[in-house]
Design a protein around this motif. Structure first.
Motif, PDB file in Angstrom:
ATOM      1  N   ILE A 114      18.252   4.932  21.177  1.00  0.00           N
ATOM      2  CA  ILE A 114      17.262   4.542  19.866  1.00  0.00           C
ATOM      3  C   ILE A 114      16.234   5.666  19.971  1.00  0.00           C
ATOM      4  O   ILE A 114      16.142   6.350  19.049  1.00  0.00           O
ATOM      5  N   ALA A 115      15.587   5.890  21.311  1.00  0.00           N
ATOM      6  CA  ALA A 115      14.417   6.768  21.302  1.00  0.00           C
ATOM      7  C   ALA A 115      14.623   8.216  21.027  1.00  0.00           C
ATOM      8  O   ALA A 115      14.123   8.754  20.093  1.00  0.00           O
ATOM      9  N   GLN A 116      15.955   8.668  21.537  1.00  0.00           N
ATOM     10  CA  GLN A 116      16.478   9.989  21.449  1.00  0.00           C
ATOM     11  C   GLN A 116      16.502  10.238  19.877  1.00  0.00           C
ATOM     12  O   GLN A 116      16.368  11.301  19.356  1.00  0.00           O
ATOM     13  N   ASN A 117      17.370   9.281  19.179  1.00  0.00           N
ATOM     14  CA  ASN A 117      17.623   9.541  17.965  1.00  0.00           C
ATOM     15  C   ASN A 117      16.541   9.514  16.923  1.00  0.00           C
ATOM     16  O   ASN A 117      16.292  10.500  16.178  1.00  0.00           O
ATOM     17  N   GLU A 118      15.463   8.394  17.016  1.00  0.00           N
ATOM     18  CA  GLU A 118      14.416   8.560  16.329  1.00  0.00           C
ATOM     19  C   GLU A 118      13.274   9.821  16.438  1.00  0.00           C
ATOM     20  O   GLU A 118      12.953  10.330  15.548  1.00  0.00           O
ATOM     21  N   ALA A 119      13.276  10.177  17.872  1.00  0.00           N
ATOM     22  CA  ALA A 119      12.753  11.530  18.145  1.00  0.00           C
ATOM     23  C   ALA A 119      13.273  12.563  17.481  1.00  0.00           C
ATOM     24  O   ALA A 119      12.451  13.581  17.134  1.00  0.00           O
ATOM     25  N   CYS A 120      14.479  12.817  17.394  1.00  0.00           N
ATOM     26  CA  CYS A 120      15.179  13.761  16.833  1.00  0.00           C
ATOM     27  C   CYS A 120      15.381  13.849  15.313  1.00  0.00           C
ATOM     28  O   CYS A 120      14.943  14.851  14.750  1.00  0.00           O
ATOM     29  N   THR A 121      15.382  12.788  14.732  1.00  0.00           N
ATOM     30  CA  THR A 121      15.885  12.660  13.362  1.00  0.00           C
ATOM     31  C   THR A 121      14.879  12.099  12.320  1.00  0.00           C
ATOM     32  O   THR A 121      14.822  11.951  11.361  1.00  0.00           O
ATOM     33  N   GLY A 122      14.203  11.153  13.232  1.00  0.00           N
ATOM     34  CA  GLY A 122      13.209  10.079  12.535  1.00  0.00           C
ATOM     35  C   GLY A 122      13.720   8.957  12.012  1.00  0.00           C
ATOM     36  O   GLY A 122      13.058   8.237  11.557  1.00  0.00           O
ATOM     37  N   ASN A 123      14.978   8.654  12.262  1.00  0.00           N
ATOM     38  CA  ASN A 123      16.082   7.623  11.817  1.00  0.00           C
ATOM     39  C   ASN A 123      16.063   6.811  12.829  1.00  0.00           C
ATOM     40  O   ASN A 123      16.500   7.144  14.124  1.00  0.00           O
ATOM     41  N   SER A 124      16.245   5.430  12.693  1.00  0.00           N
ATOM     42  CA  SER A 124      16.807   4.435  13.567  1.00  0.00           C
ATOM     43  C   SER A 124      18.430   4.551  13.482  1.00  0.00           C
ATOM     44  O   SER A 124      18.740   4.539  12.117  1.00  0.00           O
ATOM     45  N   PRO A 125      19.199   4.819  14.723  1.00  0.00           N
ATOM     46  CA  PRO A 125      20.438   5.224  14.441  1.00  0.00           C
ATOM     47  C   PRO A 125      21.473   4.201  13.794  1.00  0.00           C
ATOM     48  O   PRO A 125      22.525   4.485  13.001  1.00  0.00           O
ATOM     49  N   VAL A 126      21.183   2.905  14.179  1.00  0.00           N
ATOM     50  CA  VAL A 126      22.312   2.061  14.161  1.00  0.00           C
ATOM     51  C   VAL A 126      21.575   0.699  13.362  1.00  0.00           C
ATOM     52  O   VAL A 126      20.537   0.401  13.798  1.00  0.00           O
ATOM     53  N   ASN A 127      22.600   0.019  12.460  1.00  0.00           N
ATOM     54  CA  ASN A 127      22.137  -1.191  11.854  1.00  0.00           C
ATOM     55  C   ASN A 127      22.293  -2.432  12.660  1.00  0.00           C
ATOM     56  O   ASN A 127      21.703  -3.556  12.674  1.00  0.00           O
ATOM     57  N   TYR A 128      23.641  -2.447  13.464  1.00  0.00           N
ATOM     58  CA  TYR A 128      23.989  -3.537  14.217  1.00  0.00           C
ATOM     59  C   TYR A 128      24.268  -3.213  15.521  1.00  0.00           C
ATOM     60  O   TYR A 128      24.973  -2.374  15.930  1.00  0.00           O
ATOM     61  N   TRP A 129      23.592  -3.855  16.456  1.00  0.00           N
ATOM     62  CA  TRP A 129      23.818  -3.204  18.048  1.00  0.00           C
ATOM     63  C   TRP A 129      24.543  -4.513  18.713  1.00  0.00           C
ATOM     64  O   TRP A 129      24.032  -5.844  18.355  1.00  0.00           O
ATOM     65  N   MET A 130      25.637  -4.630  19.075  1.00  0.00           N
ATOM     66  CA  MET A 130      26.486  -5.356  19.627  1.00  0.00           C
ATOM     67  C   MET A 130      26.632  -5.470  21.240  1.00  0.00           C
ATOM     68  O   MET A 130      27.175  -4.167  21.524  1.00  0.00           O
ATOM     69  N   HIS A 131      26.522  -6.495  21.918  1.00  0.00           N
ATOM     70  CA  HIS A 131      27.001  -6.430  23.189  1.00  0.00           C
ATOM     71  C   HIS A 131      27.703  -7.299  23.872  1.00  0.00           C
ATOM     72  O   HIS A 131      27.419  -8.543  23.449  1.00  0.00           O
ATOM     73  N   ALA A 132      28.801  -6.984  24.757  1.00  0.00           N
ATOM     74  CA  ALA A 132      29.799  -8.096  25.374  1.00  0.00           C
ATOM     75  C   ALA A 132      29.069  -8.276  26.760  1.00  0.00           C
ATOM     76  O   ALA A 132      28.571  -7.655  27.414  1.00  0.00           O
ATOM     77  N   ASN A 133      29.587  -9.760  27.147  1.00  0.00           N
ATOM     78  CA  ASN A 133      28.807 -10.237  28.504  1.00  0.00           C
ATOM     79  C   ASN A 133      29.756  -9.746  29.434  1.00  0.00           C
ATOM     80  O   ASN A 133      30.759  -9.497  29.378  1.00  0.00           O
ATOM     81  N   MET A 134      29.257 -10.073  30.751  1.00  0.00           N
ATOM     82  CA  MET A 134      30.038  -9.840  31.857  1.00  0.00           C
ATOM     83  C   MET A 134      31.088 -10.705  31.945  1.00  0.00           C
ATOM     84  O   MET A 134      31.167 -11.878  31.796  1.00  0.00           O
ATOM     85  N   LEU A 135      31.949 -10.422  32.957  1.00  0.00           N
ATOM     86  CA  LEU A 135      33.027 -11.230  33.502  1.00  0.00           C
ATOM     87  C   LEU A 135      32.755 -11.415  35.157  1.00  0.00           C
ATOM     88  O   LEU A 135      32.386 -10.351  35.819  1.00  0.00           O
ATOM     89  N   THR A 136      32.775 -12.663  35.596  1.00  0.00           N
ATOM     90  CA  THR A 136      32.587 -12.823  36.955  1.00  0.00           C
ATOM     91  C   THR A 136      33.901 -13.481  37.431  1.00  0.00           C
ATOM     92  O   THR A 136      34.852 -13.618  36.757  1.00  0.00           O
ATOM     93  N   LEU A 137      33.840 -13.438  38.808  1.00  0.00           N
ATOM     94  CA  LEU A 137      35.105 -13.542  39.594  1.00  0.00           C
ATOM     95  C   LEU A 137      34.857 -14.970  40.629  1.00  0.00           C
ATOM     96  O   LEU A 137      34.097 -14.575  41.512  1.00  0.00           O
TER      97      LEU A 137
END
Length: 492
Positions: A260-283
């Motif tokens: 996010i920081a790199q994109n805003e510093a380069c273009t002035g724009n926030s790059p993404v509308n929706y950030w999605m994260h999958a959780n971990m798998l334990t054993l």
């Protein structure tokens, strides 16, 4: 009319911490970027869970009629051990250990990654770029960041100035971290004296004489920082502003925060509308780790050659197990859990196979339209696959009642029931029917045996040209014939 016009998706946005109505930037089109693997070792089951989760999302968006450009990268340089800015590149380290070229490491483990995901029935992404294939784009972004005052060069390395950036932006907007807390929790480490601040991260690293992977740049020979590659490849193929960026929960900080920081510093724009994260798998209730032995590779799961499980499990059963949990929840993998999933998987497939035996009547006593929409409602609610599966098992219950003559259904409603089950089981969840596969294999074996009989007859008639032709044509199809004392056998 496309299905998406009748369905409204709400997805959880890590940026806001809330479920939001999904509105693509361009109607009917979706740009989605997912961080791919660093190909220095065999892909493990936890990685696979992330890619299966986003395969589910990709499949559902396509099912609704969206035109999806799905970009998933291959990290083949720049990912430093322990995710820091100092130390060895993971791929270069593996190459040194195995005494082979870094690109041999990349090739070996990229092939493994593709083979495993193919077995899990994942659809390949639209574009699969590599970090080494985009060095020029990464250098151009660094130059723009420097021009905008957010990057500085020291001794052939370039760093991102986090404090300068934070004066006009919010470094920590995705992870919820405060820069003051991060500064107080950091300390100067040996070898990091080039940085103005411990929080600063590398955009380009000067290559030491012994460093194998290196490229010319305006700052000398070196290699790009890990975070930079995803900024370069996502924006190249999806533009400076796109719809969805996904990855594992462990990438939220620092990797995605830095993107996010790199994109805003380069273009002035926030790059993404929706950030999605999958959780971990334990054993077995513990974090998967090779160092402790609490780990299982997909291939060990498929073959049963491990000390953790009681038997082998098919890729489709393993996929079904993973999708029985919501992608944002922690999922614990154990022998008992996947055994239970296997029973449910076979129940689902047997019920679907049984639809063909149901007799129709002039009227229906079951409300198929409401049941069908409940399946869509589940997926529209942040791609809730466990709720979808619960509704599919309601479909199983309906099928069994219809087969027993306890409920009745019209030809039209039966078609809706079958098509809906088919769409969600195979197209959306991406499962494969083991019964159908077994039946097809049986047919194939009969055909091969017929060709073996024809070959034996040709050999008896001394028609060796035909005999060799049959053998060679089968070999092209990866069907190997082996002549022995007991006759001719084959392997698929």
């Amino acid at each position: 009319m496309a299905l998406y016009q009748d369905q409204q998706i709400k997805l959880y946005n890590s940026l806001s911490g809330e479920k939001e109505i999904f509105k693509p930037i361009h109607e009917g089109k979706v740009g989605m970027y997912v961080c791919g693997p660093t190909v220095y070792n065999f892909v493990h089951l936890g990685n696979c869970r992330t890619f299966i989760s986003f395969d589910l999302i990709y499949r559902y968006l396509k099912h609704l009629g969206f035109q999806v450009r799905y970009v998933r990268n291959i990290t083949d340089v720049g990912h430093i051990v322990d995710d820091a800015d100092e130390g060895e590149d993971k791929i270069a380290k593996k190459a040194r250990i195995e005494q082979i070229e870094p690109m041999e490491v990349v090739q070996k483990y990229t092939i493994n990654f593709h083979n495993i995901l193919k077995q899990f029935n994942n659809i390949p992404p639209s574009i699969e770029p590599t970090a080494t294939g985009h060095i020029i784009e990464q250098i151009e972004i660094i130059q723009e960041i420097i021009r905008n005052g957010y990057g500085y060069e020291v001794n052939g390395s370039v760093y991102f100035d986090v404090e300068k950036y934070n004066q006009s932006h919010d470094y920590g907007i995705l992870s919820g971290r405060k820069i003051e807390d991060m500064i107080s929790n950091t300390r100067d480490l040996d070898g990091q004296s080039d940085k103005r601040n411990p929080l600063d991260f590398a955009l380009w690293k000067n290559a030491e004489p012994q460093h194998i992977m290196r490229w010319p740049s305006p700052w000398g020979e070196g290699f790009p920082g890990w975070h930079l590659e995803c900024t370069a490849m996502s924006t190249k193929y999806l533009g400076n502003h796109f719809d969805i960026h996904g990855g594992g929960m462990d990438l939220k900080f620092p990797h995605h925060e830095c993107e996010i920081a790199q994109n805003e510093a380069c273009t002035g724009n926030s790059p993404v509308n929706y950030w999605m994260h999958a959780n971990m798998l334990t054993l077995n209730g513990k974090k998967m780790a090779k160092s402790t032995g609490n780990n299982i590779l997909p291939e060990e799961l498929f073959t049963g050659e491990n000390d953790i499980l009681s038997k082998a499990f098919s890729p489709s059963v393993a996929r079904f197990f993973i999708l029985q949990a919501h992608y944002r929840s922690i999922l614990d993998f154990s022998d008992d859990a996947i055994l239970a999933s296997e029973k449910g998987f076979h129940r689902l497939m047997e019920a679907f196979d049984g639809i063909q035996t149901i007799e129709t009547t002039p009227t229906s006593t079951v409300d198929i339209a409401t049941w069908k929409q409940s399946c869509y409602n589940a997926m529209n609610d942040d791609f809730n696959s466990p709720i979808l599966i619960a509704h599919l098992f309601e479909g199983v219950r309906i099928i069994n009642l219809l087969k027993d003559g306890k409920e009745f259904i019209t030809t039209q409603d039966l078609s809706i029931l079958e098509n809906t089950m088919k769409a969600f089981i195979f197209d959306v969840l991406g499962l494969e029917n083991a019964n159908l596969e077994k039946a097809n294999n049986g047919k194939l074996e009969n055909v091969v045996q017929m060709l073996i009989d024809m070959r034996n007859e040709a050999r008896a008639n001394k028609d060796f040209a035909l005999s060799d032709q049959i053998r060679d044509r089968l070999a092209v199809l990866d069907i190997q014939l082996k002549d022995g004392k007991e006759g001719t056998t084959f392997s698929l």
